[in-house]
Design an enzyme around this catalytic site. Structure first.
Site, PDB file in Angstrom:
ATOM      1  N   ASN A  36      -4.629   0.827  -3.543  1.00 25.96           N
ATOM      2  CA  ASN A  36      -4.500   0.281  -1.908  1.00 25.96           C
ATOM      3  C   ASN A  36      -3.773   1.522  -1.290  1.00 25.96           C
ATOM      4  OD1 ASN A  36      -1.870  -0.306  -1.894  1.00 25.96           O
ATOM      5  ND2 ASN A  36      -2.119  -2.109  -2.615  1.00 25.96           N
ATOM      6  N   ASP A  42      -8.174  -7.146  -7.385  1.00 27.32           N
ATOM      7  CA  ASP A  42      -8.768  -7.562  -8.804  1.00 27.32           C
ATOM      8  C   ASP A  42     -10.248  -7.813  -8.538  1.00 27.32           C
ATOM      9  OD1 ASP A  42      -6.481  -7.752  -9.944  1.00 27.32           O
ATOM     10  OD2 ASP A  42      -6.151 -10.076  -9.417  1.00 27.32           O
TER      11      ASP A  42
END
Length: 474
Positions: free
Chosen positions: A194, A263
Site C-alpha cells: 500500500n 488480502d
C-alpha cells in the site's frame, strides 16, 4: 479495457504466509462502566473468520479457484477454528503447529457496526524455515501462482528460497510485502504494497510522477516483474518495466471497513493471473473486488457472483440488451438492493406512442423493468407471413433506448413461461382488457407469491393497424 469473468475453476493457487484468526465479539452498548469511563458491551455473538494469509486463501476459494495454504499456528482452539473454517470453504490447509506458542488472534469488540477495541494475542513464531519450505516445494508442481502473504509474524523466513524455487518452475510469485526491507522479495513477479508501505521504502512521494519514478527505481533495484501500489481512495497504480504507468481510480461505492482489503487485492490478482489473465486485466479485476469488499464489515471475502456483477456494471451491462445469464445476475443485484422487478413481454414490431406510454406505466409498478421480446421466428408464427417488419435485434435496440426500460431479452417461444420460471419477477404486467387469469404466465408468478397486473391499452394505437395502413398506401 474490456473485462470478462476468468475461468477461476482451472486456476490453482498456493498461499504461504502468516496465518491468523480474526475474532469478533458483537454486542450492544447502553451504559458506561462505573469502574472507568468506558462503554460496557454486552456480548451476544462471537464470530471467527480466517485472517492474514488464511483470508487470502479464503478469498481465492470464494472466487472458485482451487486454493492451498501453508502456514504456522499454535496447537490450540484457535487453530482448530481456523482449520474448520478453511475446510468448509474448500481450502486445503497444511499448518505447521507449534505446541508452546499460541495461534495469532486479532480480537475486535464490535457494537452497532463500530469497532470499539482490538486486542492482539500473538508472539513471533520461532519456526523451522526448512520444514515450511519442504511443504511448499511438495505443492509447487500442482499450482499456477504462488502468493507470499507476509505480515512479519515469523512464518516467512526464507523468501528468496521460495521465490527462486517457483521461478525455476515458471510459476509467478506475488508478494504482499511487510517491513522496511523489500530486498527479501527480490525477483518476485509482482509485489503489492500500500502507499504507506511503499513510501516507508522509497520516501514520501509529492505526486503521481514522483511515485512512478521511485517505483521504477525500486523495480530495477529488486529485479521485480511489476509493482502495484494500492492507494486507498486514490485507487491503485501498476508499474511495469519499460511500460507506461497504469492508474486505476477507486471503485468503492461506499467505504465501510478497509480490514482485509489488501488480502482481497492480492487474492483476486493471483486467481486471475492463474486463470490466464494479462496483468492489466487482473489488476482491473482486483480493483473492482477491493471496491466491493471495503463495503463490508470486518474481514470479508468477495464471491464470484459479486465480482461478475461488478464486471457487468463496469462494462455497461447494468442496463440494456442482456442474455439470460447476465439478466439473472442483474436481477440478483437489484434484489440485493431491495428493488422490485417488473416483467412484461410482447412483439414490439413497430414501436409507437402506445407502447411508450404502456412501458412507462409498467415501470411505475416497481423499480426495474424487464421487457421480453419475441424473436423473429415466434413473431412470424404469431402474426403471420411478412412479420416482423423489424428484426429482433433492431426491436431490442429501440426498446433498450427508452428511459423506462432497464433490461431487454429475447425469447424463442410463443409465450414467456420459461423466462418467468427463471427470472421470477415480483410483478408481471400485461396490457389489455382481459382478466388476470387470462394473462399468460399468471399461474407461474402467483405460485411463488408474485403479483399480476393488467394495464389498459392506449386507444388508437396498434402495430397491426399501422402495418396495414402502410401496406394499403404502398
Amino acid at each position: 479495457m474490456k473485462l470478462s469473468m476468468p475461468r477461476f475453476d482451472q486456476a490453482p493457487v498456493l498461499v504461504v504466509g502468516d496465518v491468523m484468526l480474526d475474532r469478533y465479539w458483537h454486542g450492544g452498548t447502553s451504559r458506561i462502566s462505573p469502574e472507568a469511563p468506558v462503554p460496557v458491551v454486552k456480548v451476544d455473538q462471537i464470530e471467527d473468520r480466517p485472517g492474514g494469509a488464511a483470508n487470502v486463501a479464503l478469498n481465492i476459494a470464494a472466487l472458485g479457484a482451487p486454493a492451498s495454504l501453508v502456514g504456522v499456528t499454535g496447537d490450540d482452539e484457535a487453530a482448530e477454528s481456523l482449520t474448520n473454517s478453511l475446510k468448509a470453504a474448500g481450502v486445503v490447509a497444511r499448518f505447521q503447529r507449534i505446541a508452546d506458542q499460541p495461534t495469532i488472534v486479532k480480537l475486535r469488540v464490535m457494537s452497532r457496526h463500530q469497532q470499539l477495541l482490538r486486542i492482539d494475542f500473538e508472539e513471533p513464531f520461532n519456526t523451522d524455515p526448512l520444514a515450511l519450505s519442504a511443504e511448499v516445494y511438495s505443492l509447487l508442481d500442482g499450482i499456477k501462482v504462488l502468493v507470499l502473504s507476509d505480515y512479519g509474524k515469523g512464518a516467512l523466513k526464507n523468501h528468496q528460497a521460495l521465490i527462486q524455487a517457483a521461478r525455476k518452475r515458471g510459476i509467478p510469485v506475488l508478494a504482499d510485502p511487510k517491513g522496511k526491507d523489500f530486498a527479501i522479495y527480490r525477483g518476485a513477479s509482482l509485489i503489492t504494497p500500500n502507499l504507506s508501505e511503499f513510501e516507508a521504502i522509497v520516501g514520501h512521494c509529492e505526486d503521481e510522477a514522483q511515485l512512478v519514478t521511485k517505483g521504477a527505481q525500486l523495480m530495477q533495484e529488486l529485479d521485480l516483474g511489476a509493482l502495484l501500489v494500492t492507494r486507498g481512495e486514490h485507487g491503485m497504480t501498476l508499474l511495469r518495466p519499460d511500460q507506461q504507468a497504469l492508474h486505476l481510480p477507486a471503485r468503492a461505492r461506499e467505504v465501510f471497513d478497509v480490514t482485509g482489503a489488501g488480502d482481497t487485492v492480492i487474492s483476486t490478482l493471483a486467481a486471475a493471473i492463474a486463470a490466464g489473465e494479462e496483468l492489466p486485466h487482473a489488476v482491473a479485476l482486483a480493483n473492482l473486488a477491493a471496491g466491493i469488499v471495503v463495503g463490508k464489515l470486518g474481514t470479508a471475502a468477495i464471491s464470484a457472483p459479486e465480482l461478475r456483477r461488478a464486471i457487468q456494471r463496469e462494462e455497461g451491462s447494468e442496463r440494456g440488451v442482456l442474455g439470460l445469464e447476465q439478466l439473472l445476475l442483474a436481477v440478483d443485484d437489484a434484489r440485493a438492493h431491495k428493488e422490485k422487478i417488473v416483467f412484461t413481454n410482447g412483439c414490439f414490431d413497430i414501436l409507437h406512442a402506445g407502447h411508450v406510454t404502456y412501458l412507462e406505466q409498467a415501470r411505475a409498478q416497481g423499480d426495474r423493468l424487464i421487457v421480453a421480446v419475441n424473436d423473429d421466428a415466434s413473431v412470424s408464427r404469431l402474426k403471420g407471413p411478412g412479420r416482423p417488419i423489424n428484426s429482433v435485434d433492431r426491436r431490442m435496440a429501440v426498446l433498450a433506448g427508452l428511459g423506462a426500460v432497464d433490461w431487454v431479452i429475447s425469447f424463442p417461444e410463443g409465450t414467456p413461461e420459461n423466462l418467468l420460471t427463471h427470472v421470477k419477477p415480483d410483478v408481471l404486467v400485461k396490457g389489455g382488457d382481459y382478466g388476470i387469469d387470462q394473462v399468460v404466465g399468471a399461474d407461474i408468478v402467483q405460485a411463488y407469491g408474485g403479483e399480476v397486473r393488467v394495464l389498459g391499452l392506449v386507444e388508437n394505437s396498434s402495430t397491426t393497424a399501422i402495418v396495414e395502413k402502410i401496406r394499403g398506401q404502398g
